[in-house]
Write a protein that holds these residues in place. Structure first.
Motif, PDB file in Angstrom:
ATOM      1  N   GLU A 134      47.087  34.003  39.235  1.00  0.00           N
ATOM      2  CA  GLU A 134      46.241  33.545  40.338  1.00  0.00           C
ATOM      3  C   GLU A 134      46.521  34.285  41.641  1.00  0.00           C
ATOM      4  N   ASP A 135      47.718  34.841  41.774  1.00  0.00           N
ATOM      5  CA  ASP A 135      48.094  35.523  43.006  1.00  0.00           C
ATOM      6  C   ASP A 135      47.606  36.978  43.033  1.00  0.00           C
ATOM      7  N   LYS A 137      45.148  40.277  42.086  1.00  0.00           N
ATOM      8  CA  LYS A 137      43.786  40.661  41.732  1.00  0.00           C
ATOM      9  C   LYS A 137      43.788  41.311  40.354  1.00  0.00           C
ATOM     10  N   PRO A 197      45.347  30.968  46.466  1.00  0.00           N
ATOM     11  CA  PRO A 197      44.189  30.154  46.864  1.00  0.00           C
ATOM     12  C   PRO A 197      43.595  29.421  45.669  1.00  0.00           C
ATOM     13  N   LEU A 198      43.223  28.173  45.866  1.00  0.00           N
ATOM     14  CA  LEU A 198      42.640  27.366  44.802  1.00  0.00           C
ATOM     15  C   LEU A 198      41.131  27.571  44.836  1.00  0.00           C
ATOM     16  N   THR A 199      40.640  28.495  44.013  1.00  0.00           N
ATOM     17  CA  THR A 199      39.225  28.892  44.062  1.00  0.00           C
ATOM     18  C   THR A 199      38.350  28.124  43.073  1.00  0.00           C
ATOM     19  N   VAL A 200      38.973  27.347  42.189  1.00  0.00           N
ATOM     20  CA  VAL A 200      38.211  26.566  41.207  1.00  0.00           C
ATOM     21  C   VAL A 200      38.704  25.129  41.234  1.00  0.00           C
ATOM     22  N   LYS A 345      41.033  30.629  35.450  1.00  0.00           N
ATOM     23  CA  LYS A 345      41.936  30.196  36.526  1.00  0.00           C
ATOM     24  C   LYS A 345      42.001  28.678  36.684  1.00  0.00           C
ATOM     25  N   ARG A 346      41.049  27.988  36.099  1.00  0.00           N
ATOM     26  CA  ARG A 346      41.102  26.521  36.160  1.00  0.00           C
ATOM     27  C   ARG A 346      42.197  25.984  35.239  1.00  0.00           C
TER      28      ARG A 346
END
Length: 409
Positions: A134-135, A137, A197-200, A345-346
């Motif tokens: 998650e950190d 790219k 960042p929590l994008t989902v 990512k979830r």
């Protein structure tokens, strides 16, 4: 171009990947190599020592409780850093507690303490893998994975070889306390790094966290093919590495020669291979790296067949080990990066734990029949068979590449 590379290489995220790899590698040999040496010194029966290998089961079964880390968010530091801090602090306590046990008097208590160490060590692996995915790219996964793997290996070297060397100068309980203190590296890293960042949206229920990761993965196109690729890509390399020590001894090399060449040349070749793999992946991407490193990895395995035909030759041993470990390190780097790219990512923690558990299955399955196969054929044919075993994974790469491009679009 060089400036762009250095900007990608020298970043806080890459340093965090390396330090977290170190923290994850440290506990691994404390419940195997170092513990076995301690138990042997205490006069524990060999059959009991053999049974202690079962304390490593949490590393294989970590996908069972991984969904917990996706579902629940601690009230401090965020979903990943919060869990990391909790797990790391408990891990330090369990390693220190293991050092306070007595293998000669209460082996059952040693086994219980060792199980706690492996459980929380495997839990740290789960959360660190999720954090790294998650950190970073997508184009950073290759280099980040290589730094993580190299940090992991250095942690293993410090706890395994370093732990045994320290045991000649200190008592084993003092060694375990020192190793527990070294895990503070992970705690400091967790406190200083940033939360991804929590994008989902996170799973809303525990059932959703347990069931949905597997439903989501197996609903994808070619899901079984991708899983089969993970099982097969490293199978030849794993098969060859299972019996390298008996092979070296059969050729007439002394234990000292094996120790010096395998540990010195082999270790650094693997580290350099992983680093080179990460750098190359920055240029050519994950899929092309899987092709290039997979072919090189196959040629590295074949070098053992050539060594078997040549016979006793120290220079031949060095060349074979350097080639195999260098290419294996490169292959592992691309392999780990590809697995990370497959996760949603979830459900990063659950899905990566499932895939990494599958990664270890061939090693366990192959360990049993490899010795029997080697006895049935000569060494050159055995390693030729290991080389051929690597081909099915390469044959699946066109389908893997097609699916990867489809997922990226």
């Amino acid at each position: 171009m060089a400036a762009s590379f250095f900007r990608q290489f020298f970043t806080p995220s890459m340093l965090v990947a390396f330090l977290m790899g170190f923290s994850c590698g440290m506990p691994l040999l404390l419940t195997s190599t170092v513990l076995q040496a301690w138990m042997t010194e205490q006069g524990v029966n060999l059959s009991v020592i053999g049974v202690f290998s079962l304390v490593g089961l949490p590393y294989t079964l970590k996908f069972v409780w991984a969904p917990i880390f996706d579902r629940y968010i601690p009230p401090f530091l965020g979903r990943r850093r919060g869990w990391l801090l909790i797990v790391q602090l408990i891990l330090i306590l369990t390693v220190a507690s293991l050092g306070l046990t007595d293998p000669g008097q209460t082996p059952w208590l040693v086994a219980l303490a060792a199980c706690f160490v492996t459980f929380f060590s495997a839990s740290q692996d789960i959360v660190v893998d999720a954090y790294r995915r998650e950190d970073l790219k997508d184009n950073q996964l290759g280099l980040g994975s290589s730094l993580y793997v190299n940090g992991y290996r250095i942690g293993m070297l410090l706890s395994g070889s370093g732990g045994l060397i320290l045991a000649d100068h200190f008592t084993f309980d003092q060694v375990y306390l020192l190793m527990a203190a070294s895990l503070l590296v992970g705690v400091v890293t967790t406190l200083l790094c940033k939360e991804p960042p929590l994008t989902v949206a996170t799973p809303r229920t525990l059932r959703e966290a347990v069931v949905e990761p597997f439903v989501e993965y197996f609903s994808r196109d070619r899901a079984i093919t991708l899983l089969l690729f993970i099982l097969l890509y490293k199978i030849g390399d794993q098969m060859a590495s299972t019996l390298t020590t008996p092979f070296y001894l059969a050729l007439g090399f002394s234990k000292t020669q094996i120790g010096v060449v395998a540990k010195l040349f082999g270790f650094w070749s693997t580290v350099i291979g992983g680093l080179l793999g990460g750098i190359v992946m920055l240029r050519i991407g994950i899929i092309r790296s899987l092709w290039v490193f997979g072919i090189l990895q196959t040629l590295g395995i074949l070098s053992f067949s050539i060594l078997a035909l040549v016979g006793y030759s120290v220079s031949g041993l060095i060349i074979a080990i350097v080639l195999e470990q260098l290419t294996s390190g490169m292959g592992t780097c691309a392999y780990v990066a590809y697995m990370a790219s497959l996760t949603n990512k979830r459900f990063t923690a659950a899905q990566y734990a499932l895939l990494s558990s599958c990664m270890g299955v061939p090693r366990v399955i192959i360990a049993a029949p490899a010795g029997w196969i080697a006895e049935m054929v000569n060494w050159p044919l055995f390693f030729l068979g290991c080389t051929l075993a690597a081909i099915p994974g390469l044959l699946l790469l066109p389908l893997v590449a097609r699916q990867y491009r489809q997922d990226m679009d």
